[in-house]
Write an enzyme that holds these catalytic residues in place. Structure first.
Site, PDB file in Angstrom:
ATOM      1  N   LYS A  71       1.678 -18.757   5.712  1.00 32.58           N
ATOM      2  CA  LYS A  71       0.863 -19.155   6.859  1.00 32.58           C
ATOM      3  C   LYS A  71       0.754 -18.007   7.859  1.00 32.58           C
ATOM      4  CE  LYS A  71       4.260 -19.604  10.027  1.00 32.58           C
ATOM      5  NZ  LYS A  71       4.307 -18.926  11.322  1.00 32.58           N
ATOM      6  N   ARG A  75       0.816  -1.212   0.000  1.00 34.68           N
ATOM      7  CA  ARG A  75       0.000   0.000   0.000  1.00 34.68           C
ATOM      8  C   ARG A  75       0.852   1.266   0.000  1.00 34.68           C
ATOM      9  NH1 ARG A  75      -4.324  -0.293   4.702  1.00 34.68           N
ATOM     10  NH2 ARG A  75      -4.946   1.650   3.668  1.00 34.68           N
ATOM     11  N   HIS A  77       3.535 -25.440  11.648  1.00 37.85           N
ATOM     12  CA  HIS A  77       4.837 -26.096  11.685  1.00 37.85           C
ATOM     13  C   HIS A  77       4.835 -27.432  12.419  1.00 37.85           C
ATOM     14  CE1 HIS A  77       6.282 -22.465  10.004  1.00 37.85           C
ATOM     15  NE2 HIS A  77       6.476 -21.791  11.114  1.00 37.85           N
TER      16      HIS A  77
END
Length: 461
Positions: free
Chosen positions: A149, A50, A241
């Site tokens: 993730k 942005r 993980h």
């Protein structure tokens, strides 16, 4: 490396290019790939976000300074070439037209076989809207999309994210990245199990008492307070993980070492993984966490998790898996420990152990019970250790290279992600109250006591 082994021309779009992950992992990985001759002959890297970091030259200087801080023995010629291919183009969820134009222009310059790789290192809350923008601008057409993730923040948000992705890309275009799967030592677990007749048959509940997956970290959340406040240790580490490592440890032999076989075997483990029991989960928060920048002074966010899990397959039924991870702990380690049942005959209750070190210096250790020298039959233990030598690729280096080659073997599937959120959801619905623990400790007392009399392998005795 010869040109025939290089990936085709690529335009690599990095969302979050000015963030911590890009500085610590992504740009160093791209540099190492370039140094090893594994980058395409023709490629461009377009950072996006942005807010503009300034001119392209200013952005390149920032990236260059970061690489000099994170990469040892940097080659100035390779660095100069890499930086010359980097630019920045602002975009947001509402408007990505300028970015789309920049990508099209770069691809046209590389010819018809050019590919687009889009790396989305953005907060979970922003992921869906960014995917919508990419679809509207047709940036995802034929592209490979890397999703960092955590994949959502719970079961419903994960499914919403999957639905959003399904609207703009096919599953074979999606690369859900979990850098633990890119670790050389984690990739070595199937080889250790399935290529060694000495070890494979013992990898079974008839012989194994328990499995520990222990990932303590000495670092605090300093500089990542905002991330932890929105995510917490459980979402950050357990649903990703540590459960992925559990899947590799517990899976049945794959038919082949390819994406379909490996992901199918892991998914079978997760289907058999019991939903977690909140009563067997311990949350902790280290002393001083609430004083970190961007952290609520009354925060109840966990910086530590320890838990007990079970995999209800014929191989693992009733064998406890103990998972532990946290910040500001006594050591930084990535250790898997299998504890074996005592042998036959009049030799008491001594247990042997197989210890796998999954960190930057991977190794294998075996603890055996032997007779102590002397006239008695007293027993003692001996430790046998072996280092895994060689020059491994760093995790992000390996994974980015695989994305450019279109190899999904070390990436997670939608099926895996959905099931893991199902397993974790009971803890999210009834989260334990975080217990205080001192910095430099092994976590709350309740967690230390979780495995019972056998205790944790770490700290080393």
């Amino acid at each position: 490396m010869t040109d025939e082994h290089r990936p085709p021309p690529h335009v690599i779009v990095l969302f979050g290019a000015t963030g911590d992950l890009a500085e610590r992992e992504l740009f160093p990985a791209l540099y190492r790939l370039a140094a090893a001759g594994r980058m395409p002959t023709d490629y461009a890297i377009i950072g996006s976000g942005r807010h503009s970091p300034g001119s392209d030259d200013e952005f390149r200087r920032t990236v260059g300074d970061g690489l000099r801080d994170t990469v040892d023995d940097i080659d100035d010629d390779i660095l100069s070439d890499l930086l010359s291919r980097i630019s920045f183009q602002t975009s947001d969820a509402d408007d990505g037209s300028d970015l789309a134009a920049a990508v099209r222009e770069a691809r046209e310059g590389f010819g018809d076989d050019a590919r687009t790789l889009i790396y989305l290192s953005v907060p979970p809350a922003a992921m869906e809207s960014m995917i919508g923008m990419l679809g509207r601008e047709k940036l995802t057409d034929g592209a490979r999309v890397v999703i960092e993730k955590p994949f959502g923040t719970d079961l419903q948000s994960s499914r919403d994210l999957t639905q959003a992705l399904d609207g703009v890309v096919d599953e074979e275009q999606i690369f859900r990245i979990d850098h633990f799967l890119g670790k050389e030592a984690v990739q070595n677990i199937p080889a250790l199990r399935f290529a060694n007749g000495l070890i494979g048959p013992a990898w079974h509940r008839e012989h194994v008492v328990s499995v520990q997956i222990d990932i303590p970290e000495e670092l605090t959340t300093e500089g990542r307070g905002s991330f932890y406040e929105s995510t917490g240790c459980f979402r950050d580490m357990i649903s990703t993980h540590l459960c992925q490592v559990l899947g590799i440890i517990a899976m049945e032999p794959p038919q082949r070492l390819d994406a379909e076989s490996m992901r199918t075997r892991k998914a079978e483990v997760f289907e058999a993984l019991r939903p977690l029991n909140p009563e067997r989960v311990v949350f902790g928060q280290y002393d001083g966490y609430r004083d970190e920048d961007d952290v609520d002074e009354k925060s109840e966010v966990e910086t530590f998790v320890a838990l007990e899990a079970f995999v209800d397959t014929d191989r693992w039924r009733d064998v406890p898996f103990y998972l532990r991870t946290g910040k500001a702990m006594a050591a930084t380690r990535h250790t898997v420990t299998l504890t074996f049942r005592n042998g036959h005959g009049p030799f008491g209750e001594e247990h042997g152990q197989l210890v796998l070190e999954l960190g930057d210096s991977p190794g294998i250790g075996v603890q055996l019970t032997v007779k102590k020298p002397g006239p008695s039959h007293e027993l003692t233990t001996v430790d046998l250790t072996a280092d895994v030598t060689g020059t491994p690729m760093e995790a992000y280096e390996r994974l980015l290279y695989d994305v450019m080659r279109g190899d999904q073997t070390l990436f997670t599937s939608a099926r895996e992600v959905d099931r893991l959120w199902q397993v974790c959801q009971p803890v999210l619905d009834e989260p334990p109250s975080p217990r205080a623990y001192g910095q430099g400790s092994w976590g709350p007392d309740e967690a230390v006591e979780l495995p019972g009399s056998g205790g944790w392998r770490l700290p080393d005795e």
